[in-house]
Write an enzyme that holds these catalytic residues in place. Sequence first.
Site, PDB file in Angstrom:
ATOM      1  N   GLU A  60      34.824  39.361  39.348  1.00  0.00           N
ATOM      2  CA  GLU A  60      35.888  38.975  40.342  1.00  0.00           C
ATOM      3  C   GLU A  60      35.134  38.765  41.660  1.00  0.00           C
ATOM      4  O   GLU A  60      35.368  37.667  42.354  1.00  0.00           O
ATOM      5  CB  GLU A  60      36.639  40.297  40.656  1.00  0.00           C
ATOM      6  CG  GLU A  60      37.372  40.599  39.224  1.00  0.00           C
ATOM      7  CD  GLU A  60      36.767  41.872  38.549  1.00  0.00           C
ATOM      8  OE1 GLU A  60      35.496  41.753  38.150  1.00  0.00           O
ATOM      9  OE2 GLU A  60      37.348  42.872  38.273  1.00  0.00           O
ATOM     10  N   CYS A  91      36.470  45.712  43.509  1.00  0.00           N
ATOM     11  CA  CYS A  91      37.091  44.689  43.200  1.00  0.00           C
ATOM     12  C   CYS A  91      38.535  44.672  43.887  1.00  0.00           C
ATOM     13  O   CYS A  91      38.967  43.434  44.538  1.00  0.00           O
ATOM     14  CB  CYS A  91      36.915  44.122  41.819  1.00  0.00           C
ATOM     15  SG  CYS A  91      35.395  43.924  41.139  1.00  0.00           S
TER      16      CYS A  91
END
Length: 156
Positions: A60, A91
């Site tokens: 991510e 993330c």
Amino acid sequence: MSIDPAWSDDGAMARALEAARDAARAGEVPVGAVVLRQGRLLSVAGNAREAEDDPTAHAEIIALREAAAGLGRWRLDDVTLVVTLEPCSMCAGAIVAARVPRVVIGAMDEKAGAAGSRYNILQDPRLNHMAEVTTGLRAAESAALLSEFFAAKRSG
């Protein structure tokens, strides 16, 4: 000149799963992420912590960095992040910081997920941004990649 067809959530998840498989072949935990803007593919990434010796090299994070670089701005308030595994707290924090409005998740992570399982950073009203979250897209496929990867690690 041809125009790329718009990517659907399912098509983007298929591409994220490819990135996760590539990561697994490289010895990384098989997680993949894709960033779309108006149905167009901006970035694709798999986990790269081992290859980069970087604890922040989650799929991510890499995909968000590449999308921001491609757009020339940090504020990603018009993209969709598609990821094979529920984002962790790091993330999820990056998603909030980047103002990502929509996240599509494959498998949920009951141990460390931060988008509804263990924590819910992406929809915490105390923060300055909340993302719409869609879960379960190709969840079985995403979970199977992870199970197979860790089973092979334990037996090998």
